[in-house]
Scaffold this active site. Structure first.
Site, PDB file in Angstrom:
ATOM      1  CB  SER A 193      -0.962  -0.045   1.184  1.00  0.00           C
ATOM      2  OG  SER A 193      -1.999   0.892   1.050  1.00  0.00           O
ATOM      3  CD  GLU A 324      -5.011  -4.477  -3.957  1.00  0.00           C
ATOM      4  OE1 GLU A 324      -5.109  -4.076  -2.780  1.00  0.00           O
ATOM      5  OE2 GLU A 324      -3.968  -4.939  -4.432  1.00  0.00           O
ATOM      6  CG  HIS A 426      -5.646  -2.571   0.251  1.00  0.00           C
ATOM      7  ND1 HIS A 426      -4.733  -2.389  -0.762  1.00  0.00           N
ATOM      8  CD2 HIS A 426      -5.209  -1.787   1.276  1.00  0.00           C
ATOM      9  CE1 HIS A 426      -3.807  -1.538  -0.383  1.00  0.00           C
ATOM     10  NE2 HIS A 426      -4.068  -1.164   0.863  1.00  0.00           N
TER      11      HIS A 426
END
Length: 515
Positions: A193, A324, A426
Site C-alpha cells: 500500500s 483490493e 486490500h
C-alpha cells in the site's frame, strides 16, 4: 515454552541487546535517527547521539504520531500506538536474524509499512520477522514519519520527510547490517500500500541503497503537486487557527495537530470536496498526504522516471489482490449503497473512464459484482492498483526482471450489517506473505480457515525473490503478460496465467498513462 536469553550486537552508534528465542534473535526499537524533538519534527533526519552502555532493544520503539483506526476498519486491523521509554524517538527499526554478531552474509529484507501515509507502524503483529529469519533472511522493519510530519508541505521544511526517513533507515542497513548477519550488497526493499508506493518512489530516484524490490498493492502514478500539497496543509493550519509555517506548527501539541489532520483527511474523501484540494491525484485517490513532486528528491511522477529507465536494473516483484477496493467499501457506509447512481459520481471523481460502471457490471465465477458495491470495488481496484501495476511492468519489459502476481483467495468475513464480504481485498495477502496466519490479529481478517498451503506458497515466493532475485514464473512482457495467480479460483492453487481479464485491461488502454 523456550527459555529466553539475550545477545549483544554493535551498531555504528552504540551496542544493543536483543532477545533470542527458538534460534532467532530479535532487536526491537533500535534508533536509526535522532529523537523528533519539536525543533526536528519538520527537519530532515539526522544521526542519533552515540551511546556507550548496551541499549536494550527488547520491545517496540515509539510509533510515529497517527490517528486511531476507527470504526469497522479499526476492528479488523491492528495498529498499535506505542509510547516507548523515549516518546520522541519515532525513527526506529527492528531486526530479526538467525545469525547475530556474525558476518554470514544472509539476504536482507527491509519492510516499509502501509497505512495511507497517515497510519501504520512496524509494531503491527502481522509483521513478525521471525518467519523470514527462520527461512534464512535477515528481516528489518522501520518506522517513518506520517501525515503532516512526514508529508505535509511547509515553506522552510524539506518535502517528503517520510521518504527521507526511509532512505536514512536504508543507510543504517547499509552501514550496520553485517553486524546482524546480513549482506549489505543483497538488500530487498519491500512494502504494501503506502509502503509499496514508497518503494516505487524510492526506485524512481535511482538510489543505490537496495538491490531488489517487492511492491504489493502499490502505484507509481501518485505524487501531489507543490500547489495542491499546500492547499492541504493550509486547510490543516486553518483548523488550528495558525499560519501554515514550520514555526507555528512546531508549537502545536501533537494530539491537536493530528486531530486537525484527521478532519482534513475526512473532508478529502468526500466526492463533493475534490475540487477544493486541486487537480492532482490527491483529489482522485482520496488520500490526504503522499509524496510531493518537489523537484529535488522527486523530480517527476515516479511512473515517468521509471519509464525513463530509473531503477531498471533492480529486479522487481509486484503484486495486487483481486478485489483490493472491497476493503474500503465493506468497512464504510458504502457497503450499504445499493444502486449504481450512488457510486457512479465517485468512480468518475476518482478518474475512471466514462462508462466504467456499466462495463464492469457483470458477474464472474468467483468474484461477485452484480451488487453495486462489488461493481464499484472492481472498477476502483483496477483504477488504483491493478492497472498502475501493469503500467510499471510495461515500462520495464526491456530488462526482463519484472514479475507480476495476483492474490485471489477470498475472506468470508463480513465487517458490516449488510452481509458484504471482504473477499480478496486490500491487505488480505499480508498474513500469507508474512506466514503469520496463526495470529489472532490475522484471523480477525481472514477468518478461521485460511489455507496454510497458500501462505507457504506466497511467503516462499518472497523468500526466494529476496534471496535470488528470481521466481518460478516468466517475467512480464507485453507479448504474454504473464501473471502468477495465487488461488485464482479460491483454492490453494497457484497458476501462471497469460493476460488475465484482458478485456478489462484493454478498457484502460488510454487511461493512466505509462509515462
Amino acid at each position: 515454552m523456550s527459555e529466553l536469553t539475550t545477545i549483544d550486537a554493535q551498531t555504528a552508534y552504540g551496542p544493543v541487546s536483543g532477545i533470542v528465542e527458538n534460534g532467532i534473535t530479535r532487536f526491537l526499537g533500535i534508533p536509526y535517527a535522532a529523537e523528533m524533538t519539536a525543533e526536528r519534527r519538520f527537519a530532515a533526519p539526522v544521526r542519533p547521539e552515540p551511546w556507550e552502555e548496551v541499549l536494550p532493544a527488547h520491545t517496540h520503539g515509539s510509533t510515529a504520531p497517527k490517528p486511531e483506526l476507527a470504526g469497522r476498519l479499526g476492528e479488523l486491523m491492528s495498529d498499535p500506538d506505542v509510547v516507548g521509554d523515549r516518546p520522541d524517538e519515532w525513527l526506529n527499526l527492528n531486526v530479526w536474524t538467525p545469525s547475530p554478531g556474525t558476518q554470514t552474509q544472509l539476504p536482507v529484507m527491509v519492510w516499509i509499512h502501509g497505512g495511507g501515509f497517515t497510519t501504520g507502524s512496524s509494531a503491527v503483529p502481522v509483521y513478525d520477522g521471525t518467519t523470514f529469519a527462520r527461512d534464512g533472511v535477515v528481516c528489518v522493519s522501520i518506522n517513518y514519519r506520517l501525515g503532516v510530519y512526514g508529508f505535509g508541505r511547509l515553506e522552510g521544511a524539506p518535502d517528503n520527510r517520510g521518504l527521507l526517513d526511509q532512505l536514512f533507515a536504508l543507510e543504517w542497513v547499509r552501514d550496520n547490517i553485517q553486524q546482524f548477519g546480513g549482506d549489505p550488497d543483497n538488500v530487498t526493499v519491500c512494502g504494501e500500500s503506502a509502503g509499496a508506493m514508497s518503494v516505487l518512489a524510492l526506485l524512481s530516484t535511482g538510489t543505490s541503497l537496495f538491490h531488489k524490490a517487492i511492491v504489493q498493492s502499490g502505484t507509481a502514478h501518485l505524487g501531489q503537486s507543490p500547489g495542491d500539497a499546500a492547499l492541504v496543509m493550509n486547510d490543516v493550519a486553518k483548523r488550528l487557527n495558525v499560519p501554515a509555517t514550520v514555526e507555528s506548527l512546531a508549537g502545536v501539541e501533537v494530539a491537536a495537530l493530528i486531530d486537525a489532520q484527521n478532519l482534513t483527511s475526512a473532508d478529502i474523501t468526500k466526492t463533493a470536496s475534490v475540487a477544493k484540494y486541486g487537480a492532482s491525484t490527491i483529489a482522485s485517490c482520496g488520500m490526504s498526504f503522499m509524496p510531493v513532486i518537489d523537484g529535488d528528491l522527486l523530480r517527476e511522477q515516479p511512473i515517468k522516471a521509471i519509464s525513463s529507465g530509473q531503477g531498471s536494473h533492480v529486479p522487481l516483484l509486484m503484486g495486487t489482490t483481486t478485489e483490493e477496493f472491497r476493503l474500503f467499501v465493506t468497512t464504510s457506509f458504502l457497503a450499504g449503497w445499493d444502486t449504481p447512481i450512488l457510486f457512479k459520481p465517485r468512480i468518475k471523481a476518482y478518474g475512471a473512464p466514462d462508462g466504467s460502471y456499466d462495463t464492469y457490471d457483470v458477474d464472474g465465477p468467483v468474484y461477485p459484482r452484480k451488487a453495486a458495491p462489488g461493481v464499484a470495488s472492481a472498477v476502483l481496484t483496477d483504477r488504483m492498483f491493478r492497472i498502475p501495476t501493469y503500467r510499471v511492468a510495461e515500462a520495464r519489459t526491456d530488462d526482463e526482471n519484472t514479475f507480476v502476481y495476483e492474490f485471489g483467495w477470498r475472506s468470508g468475513v463480513t465487517p458490516n450489517n449488510v452481509g458484504v464480504e471482504l473477499g480478496a481485498c486490500h491487505s488480505l495477502d499480508l498474513p500469507f506473505a508474512w506466514d503469520t496466519l496463526h495470529l489472532p490479529e490475522s484471523k480477525a481478517f481472514t477468518g478461521p480457515d485460511a489455507p496454510q498451503a497458500l501462505a507457504d506458497a506466497l511467503h516462499g515466493t518472497w523468500v526466494e525473490f529476496a534471496t535470488t532475485g528470481g521466481v518460478n514464473w516468466q517475467p512480464y512482457d507485453e507479448a504474454r503478460r504473464t501473471v502468477m495467480c495465487f488461488a485464482h479460483d479460491n483454492t490453494t492453487a497457484d497458476t501462471a496465467v497469460e493476460d488475465p481479464r484482458s478485456g478489462e485491461r484493454l478498457w484502460w488502454k488510454d487511461a493512466l498513462p505509462r509515462t
